[in-house]
Design an enzyme around this catalytic site. Structure first.
Site, PDB file in Angstrom:
ATOM      1  N   HIS A  73     -26.111  -6.801-106.085  1.00  0.00           N
ATOM      2  CA  HIS A  73     -26.845  -6.568-107.456  1.00  0.00           C
ATOM      3  C   HIS A  73     -26.563  -7.625-108.469  1.00  0.00           C
ATOM      4  CE1 HIS A  73     -26.955  -4.765-111.342  1.00  0.00           C
ATOM      5  NE2 HIS A  73     -27.648  -3.898-110.834  1.00  0.00           N
ATOM      6  N   ARG A 104     -25.411  -8.116-110.976  1.00  0.00           N
ATOM      7  CA  ARG A 104     -24.045  -8.598-111.759  1.00  0.00           C
ATOM      8  C   ARG A 104     -23.083  -9.185-110.884  1.00  0.00           C
ATOM      9  NH1 ARG A 104     -22.540  -4.568-116.784  1.00  0.00           N
ATOM     10  NH2 ARG A 104     -20.766  -5.944-116.817  1.00  0.00           N
ATOM     11  N   LYS A 105     -23.346  -9.288-109.739  1.00  0.00           N
ATOM     12  CA  LYS A 105     -22.447 -10.024-108.816  1.00  0.00           C
ATOM     13  C   LYS A 105     -22.823 -11.535-108.748  1.00  0.00           C
ATOM     14  CE  LYS A 105     -21.215  -5.514-107.960  1.00  0.00           C
ATOM     15  NZ  LYS A 105     -22.042  -4.903-109.051  1.00  0.00           N
ATOM     16  N   LEU A 106     -21.931 -12.105-107.954  1.00  0.00           N
ATOM     17  CA  LEU A 106     -21.951 -13.620-108.012  1.00  0.00           C
ATOM     18  C   LEU A 106     -23.394 -14.054-107.112  1.00  0.00           C
ATOM     19  CD1 LEU A 106     -18.953 -13.402-108.929  1.00  0.00           C
ATOM     20  CD2 LEU A 106     -18.812 -15.795-107.830  1.00  0.00           C
TER      21      LEU A 106
END
Ligand SMILES: Cc1ncc(COP(=O)(O)O)c(C=O)c1O
Length: 382
Positions: A185, A187-189
């Site tokens: 997603h 919001r992940k790196l």
């Protein structure tokens, strides 16, 4: 007359995507193969190699990865699975999807993660699994939890949703687990828009997960196509599966992002270290590396000190100063579907969820912006 702010708001996160990802996605579109196909297979191989594990199975999200992981671990109705309440609600929901009961355990106040002690307090004769989360990318002490529960026939699934790029005892987070689940997603790196991965070392388990993500088909659509355009290959459906597939467009983006992962981690760790310097005494509440690993600072959370104003007031003051922060990690047992279900006191969970906030941290955050965040925070806390 419209009022244009002098300085734009600093977002809490921004994915690091560029022309290379756009080109890779366009190439997948031009190829005509947009559903799960050769690029998904290539992304799976590259991700498994990056971790040093045998098998990686790409899926549509970490939620679907956890769903398949629990089925793969044989968890079903009547079973209990120990999970941290302090996690995105998908961790507990995946347990509910398979008809089992999530049993909430408390976390270590320093890491936000389960420990062998907090898991031990939640075990019963019905415990079939544990989902150990690497919260915000902070590595969980997996060995200690496995040593406690595996002799009792309980499977540990690592929820490494936030963990790509973190290290546990020198190895990539998730790579030492029997089964691990990752999120891509934004919001992940590492992001593919939406997306996820299940990894494991067992070939039979991986083969079953591949079938389950694709309606339970015995031969995937891609493999049937590869076999002389599908002529003569007839698939069977031996158990109920799901459509949890990733597309080739997503995988094309993921391949580029995976190459950029080391640079993303390095930049985040540099920025987190700079927050630590700038924050002075407030840095005591900043998330830090545990003794057993190094985090990727997927979420850079700060515990507000005693005597600080209420968190909502702090967030409102930050927003007024053009800084978009967020409340810290949620606690599932305080939300409607799980209210009243906690069997154990969860003091560390409740403290962290009430007093933490997430600071802006992303690859392209500048030092000037970081200075603005810290100045606004000092002003807000007083
Ligand atoms: C710990 C944890 N597990 C699972 C998920 C769900 O991931 P996804 O959005 O890829 O389904 C998240 C998402 O933030 C998460 O933080």
């Amino acid at each position: 007359m419209s009022v244009i702010p002098a300085t734009p708001t600093i977002p809490v996160m921004l994915p690091w995507l560029g022309e290379e990802e756009a080109e890779a996605a366009a190439a997948a579109v031009r190829s005509g193969w947009v559903a799960q196909g050769p690029r998904v297979a290539e992304f799976e191989r590259a991700f498994a190699d990056h971790l040093g594990v045998e098998h990686a199975v790409a899926v549509s999200s970490c939620t679907t990865a956890l769903h398949l992981a629990l089925i793969g671990a044989g968890v079903g109705p009547g079973d209990e699975v120990v999970v941290p309440s302090l996690s995105f609600i998908a961790t507990a929901n995946a347990v509910t999807y398979v008809g089992a009961v999530p049993v909430f355990a408390d976390v270590d106040p320093a890491t936000g993660n389960l420990t062998a002690d907090t898991v031990a307090a939640a075990l019963t004769g019905r415990t079939k699994g544990v989902i150990a989360v690497d919260q915000g990318g902070v590595p969980v002490d997996l060995d200690a939890i496995r040593a406690l529960v595996e002799p009792r026939g309980i499977t540990v699934v690592e929820d490494a949703a936030c963990g790509a790029g973190s290290l546990y005892r020198g190895r990539p987070v998730g790579s030492t687990a029997r089964i691990a689940a990752y999120s891509f997603h934004p919001r992940k790196l590492l992001t593919t828009g939406e997306g996820g991965m299940v990894t494991c070392q067992d070939g039979d388990l991986a083969a079953r997960l591949r079938r389950l993500r694709e309606h339970g088909m015995s031969v995937s659509a891609a493999d049937r196509h590869a076999a002389a355009g599908g002529a003569g290959v007839v698939e069977t459906y031996d158990e109920i599966g799901f459509n949890h597939r990733m597309t080739d467009i997503q995988a094309a983006v993921g391949l580029v992002q995976l190459r950029k992962l080391p640079a993303m981690v390095a930049r985040r760790r540099e920025l987190a270290a700079r927050y630590r310097e700038l924050l002075g005494p407030l840095a005591d509440g900043l998330v830090a590396d545990p003794a057993h690993g190094t985090g990727n600072f997927q979420a850079c959370w700060l515990l507000l000190p005693d005597g600080a104003p209420d968190r909502t007031e702090v967030l409102t003051a930050l927003a007024a100063a053009g800084v978009s922060a967020r409340r810290g990690i949620m606690a599932a047992h305080l939300e409607a579907p799980y209210k009243g279900t906690a069997r154990l006191p969860l003091p560390a969970t409740e403290l962290i969820t009430r007093r933490s906030l997430i600071l802006p941290l992303y690859h392209s955050l500048t030092e000037d912006q970081q200075d603005r965040v810290v100045a606004a925070l000092r002003e807000a806390i007083g």
